[in-house]
Write an enzyme that holds these catalytic residues in place. Structure first.
Site, mmCIF file in Angstrom:
data_model
loop_
_atom_site.group_PDB
_atom_site.id
_atom_site.type_symbol
_atom_site.label_atom_id
_atom_site.label_comp_id
_atom_site.label_asym_id
_atom_site.label_seq_id
_atom_site.Cartn_x
_atom_site.Cartn_y
_atom_site.Cartn_z
ATOM 1 N N ASN A 13 0.873 -1.176 0.000
ATOM 2 C CA ASN A 13 0.000 0.000 0.000
ATOM 3 C C ASN A 13 0.909 1.224 0.000
ATOM 4 O OD1 ASN A 13 -1.833 2.035 0.425
ATOM 5 N ND2 ASN A 13 -2.214 1.546 2.578
ATOM 6 N N LYS A 15 0.159 4.259 -0.324
ATOM 7 C CA LYS A 15 -0.469 5.472 0.228
ATOM 8 C C LYS A 15 -0.221 6.663 -0.716
ATOM 9 C CE LYS A 15 0.366 3.520 4.749
ATOM 10 N NZ LYS A 15 0.140 3.670 6.151
ATOM 11 N N HIS A 99 -9.512 1.423 4.523
ATOM 12 C CA HIS A 99 -8.243 1.564 5.251
ATOM 13 C C HIS A 99 -8.465 2.504 6.441
ATOM 14 C CE1 HIS A 99 -4.114 2.681 6.219
ATOM 15 N NE2 HIS A 99 -3.757 1.572 5.599
ATOM 16 N N GLU A 101 -6.801 4.858 7.583
ATOM 17 C CA GLU A 101 -6.532 6.272 7.294
ATOM 18 C C GLU A 101 -7.730 6.913 6.608
ATOM 19 O OE1 GLU A 101 -2.792 5.688 5.309
ATOM 20 O OE2 GLU A 101 -1.856 5.172 7.215
ATOM 21 N N GLU A 171 -5.664 -4.926 10.316
ATOM 22 C CA GLU A 171 -4.653 -3.889 10.509
ATOM 23 C C GLU A 171 -4.942 -3.131 11.805
ATOM 24 O OE1 GLU A 171 -2.538 -2.878 6.637
ATOM 25 O OE2 GLU A 171 -4.130 -1.423 6.923
ATOM 26 N N GLY A 177 2.183 2.247 10.582
ATOM 27 C CA GLY A 177 3.154 3.331 10.429
ATOM 28 C C GLY A 177 3.842 3.727 11.722
ATOM 29 N N SER A 217 3.153 -2.285 10.192
ATOM 30 C CA SER A 217 4.606 -2.309 10.391
ATOM 31 C C SER A 217 5.233 -3.668 10.096
ATOM 32 C CB SER A 217 4.971 -1.829 11.804
ATOM 33 O OG SER A 217 4.518 -0.498 11.993
#
Ligand code: PEP
Length: 253
Positions: A13, A15, A99, A101, A171, A177, A217
């Site tokens: 991904n 991003k 996701h 985010e 996730e 991250g 991560s």
């Protein structure tokens, strides 16, 4: 991981990283160094504007291109949005849906995630639907309740023959991250719970066929142990997917 019953996947991904020229360079580097991948399908989920170069650069390589978002309507007055048909026509095969985010910064809810899953499937794309608890939810001891609600709502009214093809990515938000990773045992516990939810919604055969990824991560140092867990069928990789030297070693484990 259970390769006998289900597809195994490593998906990057990217991003909001890489211009089209940078995307082309990274894919070429991955292609040059990846050799023969034996155990998984490799996917790169790139920004919308990188899709044409990514599709072209991956031609002939065993790498598929995914998008990172989709709108839930097939067309219409939705300024700035992208539909399943648009992605499909460009050669996109996969799309990340929900996701964290997007849930955090763009107001996506379990309900919009469900609508986007329907739109992806109706449009002939394979969704990679993300679920995961926040640090606060984890501290309250309600991780499994959150995950159950996310999975149940995401799969609402998805027929069984479609459900088996959806990829689920666990996730944990606190691991994305941050450099923090769920331990293999923690990740396995939740991925096994996700499979149990799919079993309760459909049946054992479909639960056995659904691909469940871990993301948060993941890197070359911790991937092998995570991927050795029975209910973890691959990874969704953020930061480590931005360089061939950290992405390729995960794909060729
Ligand atoms: C992600 O954004 O899906 C992700 C897993 O990111 P990272 O690997 O950087 O934690």
């Amino acid at each position: 991981m259970n390769r006998r019953y289900r597809k195994t996947v490593i998906a990057g991904n990217w991003k909001m990283n890489k211009t089209p020229a940078e995307a082309k360079a990274l894919i070429n580097e991955i292609k040059e160094t990846i050799g023969k991948v034996k155990w998984c399908d490799v996917i790169v989920c790139v920004p919308f504007v990188d899709i044409p170069v990514a599709v072209k650069a991956t031609k002939g390589a065993k790498i598929s291109v995914g998008a990172q978002n989709i709108h839930f309507e097939p067309k219409g007055a939705y300024t700035g949005e992208i539909s399943a048909d648009m992605l499909k026509e460009l050669g996109v095969k996969y799309v990340i849906v929900g996701h964290s985010e997007r849930r955090t910064y763009h107001g996506e809810t379990n309900e919009t995630v469900n609508a986007k899953l329907h739109a992806s499937i109706d449009g002939g794309l394979t969704p990679i639907v993300c679920v995961g608890e926040t640090q606060a939810q984890r501290d309250m001891g309600i991780s499994k309740d959150i995950i159950r609600a996310q999975v149940k709502t995401a799969f609402y009214k998805i027929p069984a023959d479609r459900a088996r093809k959806i990829i689920i990515a666990y996730e944990p938000v606190w691991a994305i991250g941050t450099g923090l990773t769920a331990t293999p045992a923690e990740a396995q516990e939740i991925c096994s719970e996700i499979r149990a939810v799919i079993r309760s919604l459909y049946d054992a055969r479909i639960a056995r066929a659904v691909t469940i990824l871990y993301g948060g991560s993941m890197n070359p140092a911790n991937a092998a142990e995570l991927l050795a867990q029975p209910d973890i069928d691959g990874g969704l990789i953020g930061g480590a997917s931005l360089k061939a030297e950290t992405f390729v070693p995960i794909c060729v484990l």
